[in-house]
Motif scaffolding. Structure first.
Motif, PDB file in Angstrom:
ATOM      1  N   ASN A   1       2.668   1.845  -3.243  1.00 28.22           N
ATOM      2  CA  ASN A   1       1.727   2.324  -4.264  1.00 28.22           C
ATOM      3  C   ASN A   1       1.310   3.761  -4.027  1.00 28.22           C
ATOM      4  O   ASN A   1       0.900   4.447  -4.958  1.00 28.22           O
ATOM      5  CB  ASN A   1       0.483   1.429  -4.287  1.00 28.22           C
ATOM      6  CG  ASN A   1       0.709   0.198  -5.115  1.00 28.22           C
ATOM      7  OD1 ASN A   1       1.406   0.266  -6.126  1.00 28.22           O
ATOM      8  ND2 ASN A   1       0.160  -0.920  -4.704  1.00 28.22           N
ATOM      9  N   ALA A   2       1.407   4.212  -2.784  1.00 33.89           N
ATOM     10  CA  ALA A   2       0.991   5.578  -2.482  1.00 33.89           C
ATOM     11  C   ALA A   2       2.053   6.597  -2.890  1.00 33.89           C
ATOM     12  O   ALA A   2       1.774   7.790  -2.951  1.00 33.89           O
ATOM     13  CB  ALA A   2       0.670   5.709  -0.994  1.00 33.89           C
TER      14      ALA A   2
ATOM     15  N   ASP B   1       0.833  -1.212   0.000  1.00 32.79           N
ATOM     16  CA  ASP B   1       0.000   0.000   0.000  1.00 32.79           C
ATOM     17  C   ASP B   1       0.858   1.248   0.000  1.00 32.79           C
ATOM     18  O   ASP B   1       0.616   2.199  -0.742  1.00 32.79           O
ATOM     19  CB  ASP B   1      -0.891   0.028   1.258  1.00 32.79           C
ATOM     20  CG  ASP B   1      -1.983  -1.019   1.177  1.00 32.79           C
ATOM     21  OD1 ASP B   1      -2.146  -1.591   0.089  1.00 32.79           O
ATOM     22  OD2 ASP B   1      -2.643  -1.259   2.200  1.00 32.79           O
ATOM     23  N   VAL B   2       1.870   1.225   0.888  1.00 35.80           N
ATOM     24  CA  VAL B   2       2.698   2.415   1.059  1.00 35.80           C
ATOM     25  C   VAL B   2       3.455   2.720  -0.236  1.00 35.80           C
ATOM     26  O   VAL B   2       3.518   3.871  -0.681  1.00 35.80           O
ATOM     27  CB  VAL B   2       3.671   2.186   2.230  1.00 35.80           C
ATOM     28  CG1 VAL B   2       4.697   3.279   2.281  1.00 35.80           C
ATOM     29  CG2 VAL B   2       2.908   2.120   3.527  1.00 35.80           C
TER      30      VAL B   2
ATOM     31  N   ARG C   1       0.015   9.191   4.758  1.00 36.99           N
ATOM     32  CA  ARG C   1      -1.060   9.297   3.772  1.00 36.99           C
ATOM     33  C   ARG C   1      -1.356  10.750   3.471  1.00 36.99           C
ATOM     34  O   ARG C   1      -1.540  11.131   2.326  1.00 36.99           O
ATOM     35  CB  ARG C   1      -2.313   8.627   4.328  1.00 36.99           C
ATOM     36  CG  ARG C   1      -2.190   7.137   4.376  1.00 36.99           C
ATOM     37  CD  ARG C   1      -3.388   6.465   3.707  1.00 36.99           C
ATOM     38  NE  ARG C   1      -3.131   5.027   3.596  1.00 36.99           N
ATOM     39  CZ  ARG C   1      -3.559   4.147   4.477  1.00 36.99           C
ATOM     40  NH1 ARG C   1      -4.251   4.561   5.524  1.00 36.99           N
ATOM     41  NH2 ARG C   1      -3.294   2.879   4.321  1.00 36.99           N
TER      42      ARG C   1
ATOM     43  N   PRO D   1       3.849   8.862  -5.186  1.00 40.80           N
ATOM     44  CA  PRO D   1       3.338   9.361  -6.464  1.00 40.80           C
ATOM     45  C   PRO D   1       4.231   8.982  -7.646  1.00 40.80           C
ATOM     46  O   PRO D   1       5.450   8.903  -7.520  1.00 40.80           O
ATOM     47  CB  PRO D   1       3.305  10.879  -6.278  1.00 40.80           C
ATOM     48  CG  PRO D   1       3.978  11.166  -5.009  1.00 40.80           C
ATOM     49  CD  PRO D   1       4.137   9.926  -4.233  1.00 40.80           C
TER      50      PRO D   1
ATOM     51  N   TYR E   1       0.982  12.566   0.968  1.00 40.78           N
ATOM     52  CA  TYR E   1       0.923  12.305  -0.466  1.00 40.78           C
ATOM     53  C   TYR E   1      -0.471  12.428  -1.039  1.00 40.78           C
ATOM     54  O   TYR E   1      -0.702  12.080  -2.177  1.00 40.78           O
ATOM     55  CB  TYR E   1       1.505  10.918  -0.768  1.00 40.78           C
ATOM     56  CG  TYR E   1       3.003  10.899  -0.637  1.00 40.78           C
ATOM     57  CD1 TYR E   1       3.770  11.714  -1.451  1.00 40.78           C
ATOM     58  CD2 TYR E   1       3.636  10.118   0.299  1.00 40.78           C
ATOM     59  CE1 TYR E   1       5.145  11.729  -1.332  1.00 40.78           C
ATOM     60  CE2 TYR E   1       5.002  10.118   0.425  1.00 40.78           C
ATOM     61  CZ  TYR E   1       5.761  10.929  -0.393  1.00 40.78           C
ATOM     62  OH  TYR E   1       7.102  10.952  -0.281  1.00 40.78           O
ATOM     63  N   GLU E   2      -1.411  12.895  -0.223  1.00 39.35           N
ATOM     64  CA  GLU E   2      -2.757  12.999  -0.772  1.00 39.35           C
ATOM     65  C   GLU E   2      -3.062  14.411  -1.210  1.00 39.35           C
ATOM     66  O   GLU E   2      -2.488  15.353  -0.739  1.00 39.35           O
ATOM     67  CB  GLU E   2      -3.772  12.504   0.258  1.00 39.35           C
ATOM     68  CG  GLU E   2      -4.173  11.062  -0.054  1.00 39.35           C
ATOM     69  CD  GLU E   2      -4.964  10.425   1.075  1.00 39.35           C
ATOM     70  OE1 GLU E   2      -5.436  11.154   1.959  1.00 39.35           O
ATOM     71  OE2 GLU E   2      -5.075   9.175   1.065  1.00 39.35           O
TER      72      GLU E   2
ATOM     73  N   ALA F   1       9.050   6.066   0.952  1.00 39.21           N
ATOM     74  CA  ALA F   1       8.081   5.215   1.642  1.00 39.21           C
ATOM     75  C   ALA F   1       8.565   4.798   3.022  1.00 39.21           C
ATOM     76  O   ALA F   1       7.857   4.085   3.731  1.00 39.21           O
ATOM     77  CB  ALA F   1       7.798   3.972   0.792  1.00 39.21           C
TER      78      ALA F   1
END
Lengths: 389, 393
Positions: free
Chosen positions: B269-270, B266-267, B389, B272, B392-393, B298
């Motif tokens: 993939n987060a 998950d991390v 999160r 960018p 990077y959101e 990450a």
């Protein structure tokens, strides 16, 4: 000069590409290793457990009369006697009483062999008594010793005689425990998720509840056992080792799983649906009840099944609240002492006889089969009812 | 009874409506309103009575309680029926009630945490009345002497928990040595290299590894892995115990692989894509991009995943109960038998000592330590993942 520089550069490139290949190989082998563990594990369980699904039975002339009612060991030929399971002799008088027509007759019957003979025929045991071995060889030659499907393993409760030990009472116990768990954790979990996702204001308290739920999902399961022991059993007086105590404890453990997956399912429903309901005059609760909940139901059910499957394999908290008792008869209700499948596995794993090792592995196969079945139902539900918005 | 109330409320509302007055809410809502007003006092009284009887307080007899709750129901019914008027906002009232109910449900999770803390803390305090905190935390000998008889004080029992912490630490260390490299590298492969179909097939397989009950891993460790470790040690001329620390550590590592891999996946993939493309544009190879760009970016998330893995390893019970030793043994050799905090908790609570014996209470003291340590690890990793999160959101 230029040439030299070029070869240097291509040497560097080669080195870099080699490093690239090496790194990729490490990654692949890591994944391969993880999957290899999985394959080895299943191969090991199947090779150890498959033989428990069959049981050696012997074709024997059984004499039913008044004398053998009192002394069941006389009912069979003397040379075969040591090969037969003690459990069969114990149950024989009862069988004769229930079926008086047998009295005074001699029947040819398939009778379960005892664990030593059974293990010897399965190759798990090197030696049995030489006389017994001779009798067994003779019977095998006459087709009087065969492997039959072991129904006892599924219809009997626990027993101190391995041939007679089965999973039935653990099945029933697991069923009651899961029932209690589901009845408590499903409504509370879904309600909590609805509150947090649809109603809660974004304040400190809400954030606190959220962090608390995430933390509860990671608290070691054994601590839930301590809670169950101190609060449910010692404080509220729930009967020790009952399905009720186990269900209450496990429902607290399952709660975070259900809350987290229900929230994800609710979040997946687009805002348009809510706005549409509100626009035609529905209240907030009406829009949730009539539109958001039905749309997210598959996701909620999937999460619930996964949570229940997790609770079904849980053992540590149940050990603490005493659910490892010896339970030969299936319980009739949620307040009686009960055992569950994983606890039964734990108990059998501690038995010294070889026959129990085989049964432990078989019980593990049954448990894994159930869990895989539940999870595939969950995956199927998700695929079947998944909606793209 | 609630159904009758529902009917009465709706009828009154319908009667009002029939008079040509516009109702604020639908008739059924008035019905529900009245039913709630009737059911809540009745159930409330019954519930209080039940709770009181559980706490062994003086409770009036059952018929009295029943009559009392009926009276409560009647009062609620009359009150609610009187309030049913065309201008009354029944829907708003119901809405408030439901909101309150949902809020109440969400408090259960807080109560659970408080329940864990309270149950452990009270018993642990009783334990620390008998054994000093200092000797508990720093003593190097753990030998509780079972006391079966009343009054016989276990003065010669020693509750020094350092060997238990050492055993727990050793097994956790072995587990993380397996889980972190394998889990992280598989995650990198699945996130960066694997074709879509491999990813689709491998992810659920790893999840199976996470779904296997721990009691099953325990059996696997005790029956299959331990003898293998002993044989392997003999091949090298070493002596290994059948309850060595290595076997449960290895199996626990296998169990934790999927936690590490799915969280790291998950991390990763987060992170960018612009970072990746920037690195490729500068001519970096894929592995260079991963090592120098993606992993540093990450890193906080991966740390958090590892901490969650450690917390799980510390609290894991069944594998060590079935495969690790019972003897509190302070050693640095993983081939010897060592015991852990969780093994001792189970052992103390499944024996036949009386509930107030120091050995039983020691389980709660150990539980307290376990709770504090895992709580810290969990909170740190939850906060780190949240921060990550948000970044990077």
């Amino acid at each position: 000069m230029f040439r030299e520089n070029n070869t240097q550069r291509s040497a560097l490139m080669r080195r870099r590409y080699r490093a690239e290949k090496r790194f990729k190989a490490y990654c692949i082998s890591a994944l391969g290793l993880a999957l290899l563990f999985l394959v080895l594990f299943f191969a090991d369980m199947i090779s150890q457990g498959h033989s428990a699904f069959k049981q050696t039975e012997l074709l024997v002339d059984v004499v039913y009369n008044e004398e053998t009612l009192d002394l069941p060991q006389d009912a069979v030929p003397e040379d075969v006697y040591p090969l037969i399971s003690r459990a069969w002799f114990r149950d024989m008088p009862r069988k004769l009483k229930n079926n008086p027509a047998l009295m005074g007759t001699t029947q040819q019957e398939w009778v379960p062999a005892n664990a030593d003979v059974d293990q010897f025929r399965k190759g798990n045991r090197d030696q049995i008594d030489e006389d017994e071995q001779a009798v067994l060889k003779q019977m095998e030659a006459q087709g009087k010793a065969e492997f039959k499907f072991n129904t006892t393993f599924f219809t009997n409760g626990d027993s101190k005689i391995p041939t007679n030990a089965g999973l039935w009472s653990a099945f029933v116990g697991s069923f009651y425990v899961m029932l209690v768990t589901l009845l408590i954790s499903f409504p509370i979990g879904v309600m909590t998720a609805i509150y947090l996702e649809e109603f809660a204001p974004d304040n400190r308290l809400t954030q606190g509840i959220e962090i608390n739920i995430n933390n509860l999902a990671a608290v070691p399961s054994i601590l839930f056992g301590l809670l169950g022991l101190a609060i449910f059993i010692n404080f509220f007086g729930v009967p020790r080792s009952s399905a009720l105590a186990g269900g209450l404890t496990l429902s607290l453990m399952t709660l975070p799983v259900i809350i987290i997956s229900t929230r994800a399912a609710l979040r997946a429903v687009p805002q348009n649906i809510r706005h549409g309901a509100l626009a035609v005059g529905a209240s907030r609760w009406q829009s949730v009840r009539d539109h958001v909940l039905p749309a997210s139901l598959p996701g909620i059910l999937t999460g619930t099944i996964i949570g229940i499957a997790q609770a079904m394999g849980e053992t540590a908290p149940l050990l603490i609240i005493g659910m490892i008792a010896y339970i030969p008869e299936a319980p009739d209700g949620i307040t009686q002492a009960a055992t569950v499948l994983p606890a039964q596995i734990f108990t059998w794993a501690g038995m010294p006889e070889r026959a129990y090792v085989e049964r432990t592995a078989a019980a593990i196969l049954v448990l894994l089969g159930l869990l895989i079945f539940m999870n595939s139902v969950a995956v199927y539900l998700r695929h079947k009812f998944e909606r793209r918005w | 009874m609630a159904a009758i109330a529902f009917y009465l409320g709706r009828r009154k509302a319908l009667l009002c409506g029939a008079g040509g007055v516009r109702l604020h809410s639908r008739p059924q809502q008035y019905g529900t309103y009245v039913a709630v007003w009737m059911a809540v006092p009745a159930l409330g009284i019954a519930f209080i009575a039940a709770a009181a009887s559980l706490l062994h307080l003086d409770v009036p007899s059952a018929p009295f309680v029943f009559a009392f709750s009926l009276a409560g129901a009647a009062v609620g019914l009359i009150y609610a029926l009187r309030k049913v008027e065309p201008t009354m906002r029944a829907r708003t009232a119901i809405e408030r009630f439901i909101r309150f109910l949902l809020f109440g449900a969400s408090l259960i999770s807080i109560l659970t945490t408080l329940g864990i803390i309270a149950s452990i803390l009270f018993e642990a305090l009783k334990f620390f009345d008998q054994v000093s905190l200092w000797s508990f935390l720093t003593g190097t000998t753990w030998s509780p002497v079972a006391t079966y008889r009343e009054g016989q004080q276990a003065a010669d029992s020693l509750f020094g928990s350092v060997p238990l912490f050492a055993g727990t630490f050793m097994i956790t260390l072995i587990a993380m040595c397996v889980a972190i490299p394998v889990g992280l590298l598989s995650a990198i492969y699945m996130a960066e290299y694997a074709p879509y179909r491999v990813r689709i097939a491998a992810k659920p397989m790893l999840e199976i590894l996470a779904g296997i009950p721990t009691v099953v891993y325990g059996f696997f460790a005790a029956i299959t892995v331990s003898p293998l470790v002993v044989e392997a040690a003999e091949a090298f001329g070493l002596d290994a115990s059948y309850t060595n620390a290595l076997a449960p550590g290895l199996v626990m590592g296998i169990m934790i692989i999927p936690f590490i891999s799915s969280l790291s996946d998950d991390v990763i993939n987060a992170v960018p894509n612009s970072l990746r493309e920037g690195a490729y544009a500068l001519g970096a190879t894929k592995s260079e991009t991963i090592k120098h760009i993606i992993l540093p970016a990450a890193f906080p998330g991966i740390m958090a995943a590892a901490l969650l893995g450690v917390s799980r390893a510390l609290g894991e019970t069944m594998i060590v109960v079935m495969a690790a030793g019972l003897r509190a043994n302070l050693t640095a050799n993983p081939l010897e038998d060592m015991t852990t905090v969780t093994v001792r908790i189970v052992d103390a609570l499944t024996g036949d000592q009386s509930f107030d014996s120091p050995e039983t209470l020691s389980a709660f003291a150990l539980g307290l330590v376990l709770f504090v340590v895992t709580l810290t690890l969990n909170l740190v990793s939850i906060v780190v993942i949240r921060k990550f999160r948000q970044n990077y959101e």
